[in-house]
Design a protein around this motif. Structure first.
Motif, PDB file in Angstrom:
ATOM      1  N   ARG A  80       0.857  -1.314  -0.059  1.00  0.00           N
ATOM      2  CA  ARG A  80       0.056  -0.166   0.070  1.00  0.00           C
ATOM      3  C   ARG A  80       0.744   1.326   0.048  1.00  0.00           C
ATOM      4  O   ARG A  80       2.169   1.271   0.291  1.00  0.00           O
ATOM      5  CB  ARG A  80      -0.881   0.022   1.131  1.00  0.00           C
ATOM      6  N   PRO A  81       0.484   2.288  -0.450  1.00  0.00           N
ATOM      7  CA  PRO A  81       1.142   3.550  -0.481  1.00  0.00           C
ATOM      8  C   PRO A  81       1.725   3.898   1.042  1.00  0.00           C
ATOM      9  O   PRO A  81       1.112   3.466   2.197  1.00  0.00           O
ATOM     10  CB  PRO A  81       0.088   4.795  -0.809  1.00  0.00           C
ATOM     11  N   ILE A  82       2.555   4.832   1.212  1.00  0.00           N
ATOM     12  CA  ILE A  82       3.356   4.827   2.246  1.00  0.00           C
ATOM     13  C   ILE A  82       3.082   6.298   3.135  1.00  0.00           C
ATOM     14  O   ILE A  82       2.470   6.883   2.611  1.00  0.00           O
ATOM     15  CB  ILE A  82       4.895   4.625   2.025  1.00  0.00           C
ATOM     16  N   GLY A  83       3.502   6.239   4.515  1.00  0.00           N
ATOM     17  CA  GLY A  83       3.454   7.346   5.187  1.00  0.00           C
ATOM     18  C   GLY A  83       4.855   7.935   5.256  1.00  0.00           C
ATOM     19  O   GLY A  83       5.665   7.612   4.730  1.00  0.00           O
ATOM     20  N   LEU A  84       4.700   9.502   5.357  1.00  0.00           N
ATOM     21  CA  LEU A  84       5.933  10.447   5.298  1.00  0.00           C
ATOM     22  C   LEU A  84       6.723  10.165   6.419  1.00  0.00           C
ATOM     23  O   LEU A  84       7.797  10.410   6.460  1.00  0.00           O
ATOM     24  CB  LEU A  84       5.304  11.737   5.112  1.00  0.00           C
ATOM     25  N   ARG A  85       6.111   9.876   7.864  1.00  0.00           N
ATOM     26  CA  ARG A  85       7.241  10.118   8.970  1.00  0.00           C
ATOM     27  C   ARG A  85       8.202   9.226   9.167  1.00  0.00           C
ATOM     28  O   ARG A  85       9.249   9.703   9.511  1.00  0.00           O
ATOM     29  CB  ARG A  85       5.921   9.493  10.315  1.00  0.00           C
ATOM     30  N   PRO A  86       8.358   7.928   8.658  1.00  0.00           N
ATOM     31  CA  PRO A  86       9.503   7.065   9.020  1.00  0.00           C
ATOM     32  C   PRO A  86      10.398   7.402   8.057  1.00  0.00           C
ATOM     33  O   PRO A  86      11.487   7.427   8.473  1.00  0.00           O
ATOM     34  CB  PRO A  86       8.950   5.579   8.807  1.00  0.00           C
ATOM     35  N   HIS A  87      10.068   8.152   6.760  1.00  0.00           N
ATOM     36  CA  HIS A  87      10.969   8.456   5.915  1.00  0.00           C
ATOM     37  C   HIS A  87      11.710   9.844   6.297  1.00  0.00           C
ATOM     38  O   HIS A  87      12.937   9.877   6.016  1.00  0.00           O
ATOM     39  CB  HIS A  87      10.460   8.637   4.622  1.00  0.00           C
ATOM     40  N   LEU A  88      11.017  10.546   7.146  1.00  0.00           N
ATOM     41  CA  LEU A  88      11.350  11.843   7.633  1.00  0.00           C
ATOM     42  C   LEU A  88      12.494  11.753   8.583  1.00  0.00           C
ATOM     43  O   LEU A  88      13.608  12.318   8.586  1.00  0.00           O
ATOM     44  CB  LEU A  88      10.324  12.844   8.062  1.00  0.00           C
ATOM     45  N   GLU A  89      12.131  10.693   9.422  1.00  0.00           N
ATOM     46  CA  GLU A  89      13.146  10.178  10.453  1.00  0.00           C
ATOM     47  C   GLU A  89      14.581   9.708   9.902  1.00  0.00           C
ATOM     48  O   GLU A  89      15.357  10.181  10.282  1.00  0.00           O
ATOM     49  CB  GLU A  89      12.521   9.250  11.470  1.00  0.00           C
ATOM     50  N   ILE A 113       7.134  16.189  11.080  1.00  0.00           N
ATOM     51  CA  ILE A 113       8.696  16.519  11.574  1.00  0.00           C
ATOM     52  C   ILE A 113       8.816  16.540  13.050  1.00  0.00           C
ATOM     53  O   ILE A 113       9.668  16.823  13.684  1.00  0.00           O
ATOM     54  CB  ILE A 113       8.809  17.895  10.850  1.00  0.00           C
ATOM     55  N   GLN A 114       7.751  16.780  13.690  1.00  0.00           N
ATOM     56  CA  GLN A 114       8.024  16.824  15.166  1.00  0.00           C
ATOM     57  C   GLN A 114       8.849  15.805  15.816  1.00  0.00           C
ATOM     58  O   GLN A 114       9.880  16.055  16.778  1.00  0.00           O
ATOM     59  CB  GLN A 114       6.626  16.978  15.966  1.00  0.00           C
ATOM     60  N   GLU A 115       8.632  14.479  15.559  1.00  0.00           N
ATOM     61  CA  GLU A 115       9.375  13.314  16.035  1.00  0.00           C
ATOM     62  C   GLU A 115      10.794  13.422  15.863  1.00  0.00           C
ATOM     63  O   GLU A 115      11.754  13.355  16.713  1.00  0.00           O
ATOM     64  CB  GLU A 115       8.835  11.984  15.687  1.00  0.00           C
ATOM     65  N   PRO A 116      11.269  13.617  14.601  1.00  0.00           N
ATOM     66  CA  PRO A 116      12.602  13.797  14.451  1.00  0.00           C
ATOM     67  C   PRO A 116      13.219  15.059  14.791  1.00  0.00           C
ATOM     68  O   PRO A 116      14.315  14.842  15.287  1.00  0.00           O
ATOM     69  CB  PRO A 116      12.747  13.732  12.783  1.00  0.00           C
ATOM     70  N   LEU A 117      12.445  16.150  14.922  1.00  0.00           N
ATOM     71  CA  LEU A 117      13.218  17.152  15.777  1.00  0.00           C
ATOM     72  C   LEU A 117      13.200  17.203  17.222  1.00  0.00           C
ATOM     73  O   LEU A 117      14.023  17.437  17.861  1.00  0.00           O
ATOM     74  CB  LEU A 117      11.879  18.452  15.190  1.00  0.00           C
ATOM     75  N   ASP A 118      12.222  16.168  17.841  1.00  0.00           N
ATOM     76  CA  ASP A 118      12.532  15.819  19.218  1.00  0.00           C
ATOM     77  C   ASP A 118      13.696  15.129  19.476  1.00  0.00           C
ATOM     78  O   ASP A 118      14.198  15.200  20.275  1.00  0.00           O
ATOM     79  CB  ASP A 118      11.120  15.059  19.614  1.00  0.00           C
ATOM     80  N   LYS A 119      14.104  14.231  18.406  1.00  0.00           N
ATOM     81  CA  LYS A 119      15.119  13.344  18.634  1.00  0.00           C
ATOM     82  C   LYS A 119      16.501  14.299  18.403  1.00  0.00           C
ATOM     83  O   LYS A 119      17.531  13.873  19.031  1.00  0.00           O
ATOM     84  CB  LYS A 119      15.061  12.292  17.532  1.00  0.00           C
ATOM     85  N   VAL A 120      16.374  15.275  17.652  1.00  0.00           N
ATOM     86  CA  VAL A 120      17.561  16.174  17.705  1.00  0.00           C
ATOM     87  C   VAL A 120      17.757  16.781  18.972  1.00  0.00           C
ATOM     88  O   VAL A 120      18.844  16.900  19.469  1.00  0.00           O
ATOM     89  CB  VAL A 120      17.184  17.314  16.550  1.00  0.00           C
TER      90      VAL A 120
END
Length: 280
Positions: A80-89, A113-120
């Motif tokens: 199925r089509p994918i989500g953006l979040r894991p690719h941003l991370e 983008i909030q999750e990868p920014l939190d990890k930064v």
């Protein structure tokens, strides 16, 4: 494993067929990393270029994604089509992060983008620079949507509402990204916002110049109170947009590579020609 000398197909097709079968039968599961290029060369007894072409074919079919410097991985959801979040991370694992967005309001990007920014912020991801460009519609001029259902008439209150939604999310992204540089967590962080006099009927993300995500905005009829008046209008539904993913590979003529190249060319041409900074 060597290729079948009696198989009349080109070597790259034999390799892609073998890997495709392993993905389909579950030997490689969603998210699993394929063997490295040198390992596949040794395994199949073929040239490096043959392996690259085989992987490009699987990438074009949407079975795998390739991350620069990390290798090729089976897509998390190959059916199925994918989500953006894991690719941003994954993109934030690179030293230089670039994100170009063209669409209605950047609301989905703001959330993803909030999750990868939190990890930064926590030091789990350590990019050196982050550059984001947001290309949004100019809500001060008539737009195709939102528009009143009655004779498809333009309505300034609807446009003002749409503009405020865009300002809210774009501003949130700008603050969340640029504060990282102020805190000394990255060397540079910049978010640029421009608008153009074109209605956003699709959304496009280009991540690190190597991945493109494209989706069409579905339209729906809505009735709600806007500026103290009940209005029935056509509006986009950004969260319902299905994203399709294209990834650039070693072969610049492969479908995925060309899609990313042309997406970047389109974005840059609009950004540098008819796009302008939103007036205060």
């Amino acid at each position: 494993m060597s290729l079948d000398p009696d198989d009349t197909r080109p070597a790259f097709q034999q390799v892609s067929s073998a890997l495709r079968a392993e993905i389909r039968t579950g030997k490689y599961g969603p998210g699993d990393q394929l063997q490295s290029g040198p390992e596949l060369v040794k395994r199949f007894g073929v040239a490096k270029a043959t392996i690259a072409k085989a992987l490009d074919q699987l990438r074009d079919e949407g079975l795998i994604v390739t991350r620069k410097g990390k290798g090729s991985f089976v897509r998390q959801r190959t059916e199925r089509p994918i989500g953006l979040r894991p690719h941003l991370e994954a993109a934030f694992e690179e030293q230089q992060v670039t994100i170009d967005f063209a669409g209605f309001s950047s609301e989905t990007l703001h959330g993803a983008i909030q999750e990868p920014l939190d990890k930064v912020r926590s030091g789990r991801l350590t990019p050196q620079s982050i550059t984001v460009r947001l290309l949004l519609p100019d809500s001060t001029a008539p737009m195709a949507v939102p528009v009143l259902v009655d004779e498809l008439r333009d309505d300034s209150a609807l446009r003002a509402r749409a503009g405020q939604i865009a300002v809210t999310h774009a501003g949130g992204i700008k603050h969340s990204v640029e504060v990282l540089a102020e805190l000394g967590l990255v060397q540079s962080a910049k978010v640029e916002i421009r608008v153009c006099r074109a209605s956003a009927l699709f959304k496009l993300y280009i991540v690190n110049g190597s991945e493109a995500f494209f989706g069409f905005y579905p339209l729906r009829q809505r009735t709600m109170e806007v500026a103290d008046e009940e209005k029935t209008f056509f509006d986009i539904t950004g969260k319902d947009a299905t994203l399709f993913h294209h990834s650039a590979g070693a072969d610049e003529l492969a479908l995925g590579s060309q899609y990313v190249q042309q997406s970047q060319r389109w974005f840059d041409s609009v950004w540098e020609s008819i796009a302008f900074e939103r007036s205060a």
